[in-house]
Design an enzyme around this catalytic site. Structure first.
Site, PDB file in Angstrom:
ATOM      1  N   HIS A 115       3.120  -9.600  -4.771  1.00 48.04           N
ATOM      2  CA  HIS A 115       2.285 -10.341  -3.830  1.00 48.04           C
ATOM      3  C   HIS A 115       2.612 -10.010  -2.380  1.00 48.04           C
ATOM      4  CE1 HIS A 115       0.560 -14.188  -2.023  1.00 48.04           C
ATOM      5  NE2 HIS A 115      -0.439 -13.697  -2.721  1.00 48.04           N
ATOM      6  N   LYS A 117       3.009  -8.034   1.174  1.00 50.11           N
ATOM      7  CA  LYS A 117       2.173  -7.098   1.933  1.00 50.11           C
ATOM      8  C   LYS A 117       3.060  -6.431   2.974  1.00 50.11           C
ATOM      9  CE  LYS A 117      -0.773 -10.337   0.289  1.00 50.11           C
ATOM     10  NZ  LYS A 117      -0.383 -11.655  -0.253  1.00 50.11           N
ATOM     11  N   ASP A 122       7.270   5.811   9.021  1.00 45.19           N
ATOM     12  CA  ASP A 122       8.359   6.651   9.541  1.00 45.19           C
ATOM     13  C   ASP A 122       9.659   5.877   9.728  1.00 45.19           C
ATOM     14  OD1 ASP A 122       6.690   8.840   9.607  1.00 45.19           O
ATOM     15  OD2 ASP A 122       6.245   8.686  11.742  1.00 45.19           O
TER      16      ASP A 122
END
Length: 403
Positions: A115, A117, A122
């Protein structure tokens, strides 16, 4: 290397509201990527502005940037074949976390979802929050929205970025190990195993802002996010503001909110006011009573779907605490899912988040009146109790204690 649940100094962090603010920042970072993009999301939907993020991933991979995309097997479902083909043709390494088998969600172990995000570019920039790759005005289940979804994320730089990158790298290689083992590619699985943990965090210079990355999984970090909330609530002196899309806190967390209100802390909750899912909507209501009796203010957000998972405590004091992340205050997030929150100790950041939440409560929220709650129709009270009972039953089946 700083511990994942400890604060580190030397960061810069920016608050981003909705896809309207997140996606341009995300795309700019990916278009400037030189070596690597790591991306994890629950929902990856290429409708509307979501397509611009997919295009940025494709551009990065096409110019040789190592680009990895992990989506959840429930949240994303079946991505359109044309998009999968374009992503893979460009060189995007695309993987589905815990795809559903023939029995779907009937098996309790399938309730453990990805769940969080997260995006790391880099090992220099981190994006973390509750915003999926999903157009602000589009809902996969409800269609076009009249107003944008309310949600938040942060863009951060500093030593925290390497910690997030390491966590994402570890999950990626664990998924490759499992996939190789299932296909009986044992040498490849062993090679992937040796790759886990090969990198180390490096510090980055910046300002004096203090941040912590708080992760939740089903192995070593089962209750880190809930503990962070309870510690902050327990230390609150003046004000607590929490916005949670799906709100069904366990007994200890509810008690912490009640005790804070009773000792004179102003506690305000911004919760979902629009019907989205039966369980999440109705199971929440039975816990309102004790909170309202203690003096907690409940404001329901109605113009669109509330998807925020944020909190700010004592923003106007000397020691503010704020968090932005993917974790709801409900059993799915706090007991089952992989989640990621960034915790910030910074006056300016806390006050900006507070300002946005207060504006939402004052201009888009409906305050719950205790009398109106007590007098809600019998049908609604019955549905509320049914949903609450089903949630308790599901947790019992999953072998989890919560309430």
């Amino acid at each position: 290397m700083a511990r994942a649940n400890g604060f580190t100094d030397g960061h810069r962090v920016h608050l981003l509201q909705g896809a309207e603010e997140l996606f341009p920042a995300l795309i700019e970072a990916m278009d400037g990527a030189r070596s690597e993009i790591q991306f994890e999301t629950y929902i990856f939907d290429c409708t509307g502005s979501g397509a611009t993020v997919a295009e940025a991933l494709i551009r990065a991979a096409a110019r040789g940037v190592c680009t990895r995309l992990v989506v959840d097997g429930v949240g994303t479902g079946a991505l359109q074949p044309a998009w999968i083909a374009r992503l893979r043709a460009a060189g995007v390494q695309y993987c589905v976390y815990s795809p559903l088998g023939p029995l779907g969600l009937l098996l309790p172990h399938q309730w453990r979802r990805l769940h969080r995000k997260l995006c790391v570019v880099d090992r220099r920039l981190l994006f973390c929050g509750g915003i999926n790759v999903l157009d602000d005005f589009h809902d996969p289940n409800h269609g076009p929205l009249d107003a944008p979804r309310l949600d938040f994320a942060v863009q951060a730089s500093g030593s925290l970025v390497a910690l997030a990158s390491d966590a994402m790298e570890q999950l990626w290689w664990r998924m490759q190990i499992l996939r190789s083992a299932r296909r009986h590619h044992l040498p490849q699985a062993l090679q992937a195993l040796r790759a886990v943990g090969a990198r180390h965090a490096v510090a980055a210079a910046g300002t004096s802002m203090r941040l912590a990355l708080v992760l939740r999984d089903n192995v070593r970090h089962r209750s880190r996010i809930e503990q962070a909330y309870r510690r902050a609530i327990g230390a609150a002196q003046r004000e607590i503001i929490i916005a949670s899309a799906y709100f069904l806190p366990g007994g200890k967390l509810r008690q912490a909110l009640v005790m804070a209100a009773r000792r004179g802390v102003r506690v305000r909750l911004l919760l979902q006011g629009r019907y989205e899912y039966f369980m999440q909507y109705h199971a929440t209501r039975p816990v309102y009573g004790a909170l309202l009796d203690a003096g907690v203010e409940i404001h329901e957000y109605a113009p669109s779907f509330l998807h925020a998972k944020v909190a700010v405590i004592d923003a106007l004091g000397e020691r503010p605490w704020a968090t932005v992340g993917s974790s709801n205050l409900d059993p799915l997030s706090l007991l089952l899912a992989r989640e990621a929150n960034v915790v910030v100790q910074d006056v300016a950041f806390a006050r900006e988040l507070r300002e946005r939440l207060v504006h939402a409560m004052q201009h888009a929220g409906r305050r719950m009146d205790p009398a109106r709650y007590a007098g809600r129709p019998l049908r609604q009270r019955v549905l509320d109790r049914i949903a609450f009972g089903l949630m308790r039953l599901a947790l019992w089946v999953a072998g989890r204690r919560y309430f």
